[in-house]
Each structure stands twice: as C-alpha cells, then as structure tokens.
Design an enzyme around this catalytic site. Sequence first.
Site, PDB file in Angstrom:
ATOM      1  N   CYS A  62       0.839  -1.522  -0.264  1.00 52.90           N
ATOM      2  CA  CYS A  62      -0.017  -0.341   0.334  1.00 52.90           C
ATOM      3  C   CYS A  62       0.739   1.287   0.306  1.00 52.90           C
ATOM      4  CB  CYS A  62      -1.373   0.621   1.483  1.00 52.90           C
ATOM      5  SG  CYS A  62      -1.711   1.812   1.914  1.00 52.90           S
ATOM      6  N   CYS A  77       0.085   4.454   2.409  1.00 49.88           N
ATOM      7  CA  CYS A  77       0.184   4.088   4.240  1.00 49.88           C
ATOM      8  C   CYS A  77       1.895   3.765   3.880  1.00 49.88           C
ATOM      9  CB  CYS A  77       0.540   1.997   4.476  1.00 49.88           C
ATOM     10  SG  CYS A  77      -1.325   1.633   4.159  1.00 49.88           S
TER      11      CYS A  77
END
Lengths: 307, 107
Positions: free
Chosen positions: B31, B34
């Site tokens: 991700c 993230c």
Amino acid sequence: MREVIIIGSGPAGYTAGIYTARAGLNPLLIASSVEAGGELMKTTEVENYPGFPTGLQGPELMDAFRAQAERFGTEVLLDDVIEVDLTGAIKIVKTGGGQTFEAKTVILATGAAYRELGLPKEKELSGHGVSWCATCDGFFFREKTIAVIGGGDSAMEEANFLTRFASKVYLIHRRDTFKASKIMQERALANPKIEVVWNTEVAELLGEGKLSGIITRNTVDGSTKQLDLDGLFIAVGNDPRVWLVENQVELTAEKFIKVEGRSSKTSLPGVFACGDVIDPTYRQAITAAGSGCVAALDAEHYLADVK
Amino acid sequence: MSAKSVTTATFQADVLSSGKPVLVDFWAEWCGPCRMVSPILDEISSEHGEKLTIVKVNVDEEPALAQQYGITSIPALQVFQGGEVVKSIVGAKPKPQLMADLSEFIN
C-alpha cells in the site's frame, strides 16, 4: 532565492526536475507529504512506458524518476504546498510544514485528482466499502461481490486487478462503448469474473456505516434496480488540481491551466505548467514526462533572458 | 521512535487493556499511501508518545484483526480508548491534518 521551484512529483514534475537540475538550476521539488509520486503510485503494472519492454510497477517507475532527478541535484521536499503568490517577479511558495520559499520561476505539475460521483453518503462510506484505489483496498474484498464504475483505462485496469480477489466484478458504464484502449477493453471483456453493465449509472449508495449496495439507473430508459455489493470502486476520471493557482493564472473553459501554444507558458511570466494539469486529452505518463521537459526548457530560457 | 507491531496475540495487552489511548495503524507493504503515512506517525509518536501510543497492524499477517475491526481501506487509523474504537481515520493525510484529527488525544 531559488531559481526554480517545481510543485508536483508525477512524471511531469520529476522530469522537470531532471532537466532543470542538469541545467544547473538547483531545483527544489515540493513533492507532497502523502501523495509523492502522484497517480502512478496507485497503479500496478505499467506496460506502455517506452524503454521498459517487459513492463514494471507504477511505484517502481516513480522511484526511478525520483532517483534520476536527485542524482543531478534536485532537492525533493516531502511537504504540501498550501499557498502561493505567483503574480510578482519573485514567486512565493508556502508549505503545510510551515516553510516559505522564494523563487524566480515556478513549474506547476500538480496533476489531477480523482473525481467523485457527487452522491449523498459518498464521503461517509468512503473507506467503508467505497474506494478510489483498487491496489490499496482490493485485498479486503476476497471472495466478495464488487463493482467498478467507469469506462476508461483505469476502470479496466482496476476491474481486472480486482478479479484477483473478488468472486464477481460488475463493470458499470454509463455509455454503450468504452473509451479505454483496445487491449485493456479486450482483457476486461474476456475476464470470466467481470460482467459489464452498459448504459448504467449509479443513482444512490446504500448502507449505514458500511456500503451494502447501490441503486443503478439505466441511462437509456431511466429504469432503476438494486444491486447488492460489498465494495464499489470509482474510476470515473480526474479533474485538474488547480485550487492553489486558480485565482492567479488563467484557466481554460474546462478548468485546466492555460498554456501558450505548444509551450508551458502560463498567463504569468516565470510561471510554467506541465503534465495532467494542462492536458485534457492525452494524460499518459509519457506525455506528462514530455510536458515536464518542455516546462524545464521554458524555465531555463526565461531565466537566461531575465539575467 | 518507530511504532511497535502488534498481532492478534498481543492486541489485548497492547491495545485493548492500555491505560493510554492507542492509535492502531492498519497497513500493508503493497500500500503506497501507507508507506507515506508511516514516517509521519513515527514523528507524531516521538513528539506525543507520552499521551498517545502508536502501534501498527500488518493486515497481510493479521487479516483476522483487520476483519474484526471492519477495515476495507488502508491506511486506516483507529484510536482505541478503554478497549473501544473512539476515532477512525481513513486514508493518507498530511501531518497538520492528522494532528488536527488527533488533537483531542495529544493536546
């Protein structure tokens, strides 16, 4: 005072960094704190960027862009520009981290932001079944039923990618043809987990605290239907990100930054724009990179003239 | 200070039974957003660690925890107080916005 500040860190911004750094202009590139790398950070396989015959991952490509810009001395700052004053000979750029910079030229490469459907509950359900990032969120929809809204390349890519997780993917489009490239369309149409729903738009989002489904509306006969879903991925296009500068530089009727002819020159001297923020038509990584090169060369010429 | 990783086995002790509010960062390697938020959380942890504990849950390794807390989008930041989720923040946000969202816990 800086010679050049570049705002944005997609292919356009980093290419402007590579060229202005190689020209010895010691550029500062303000990349954003959480969106550095731009749209390609959210994609998976990039197959059409020339020079990479076997393809590569979007984030990998952007890491390479950044490394190449830094190699020649581009200073990359992971912060967000919150305010600019570009009207004078000295351009002022302020960041969310509280810094203020001055420069003789500014290159705007702020790209485009995903478009929302504009429906009630969209914000509330965002992150609770409604998503704009298949690569981030697909994982949570294993063996689930989901839908992708859109008809362009990103909708095709997301639908195909999501079939790795979901048991069923509806691909909902408001027209009866896709505008995606042929190869992407063919992949989506051939994927057994994807069911295309033509001539259909989303009329309503259903669910309390979590998406449970949608009401669809047929764009031809107006009929509506309920579709139960665990997830909805929205890929209905992007809008140029111009809020920083919309009261200072001239925009086109479609709200892109207006540039002179084939150049990157905006309505303000010393302010150049490139990439998706000026491009209503092509919007590819390679065209953005080319456009970033144009802006760098235009800034270099401008600086040579004002000296 | 880098945030500690918690698992199903340590969630009760590290999060639910904590005397202090605990921010749980649900994240994954793949991700991109993230990865951008993680250093910002480390900074907030260094600056305000005495008021707010920050820990991470890797959703690849701990899918049951992600499912239990209804995570369908990451990064997802959930603040636990007295064993309950009292604040939920979805998506990557710049530090000033995160600080504003967390102001009730760090001021």
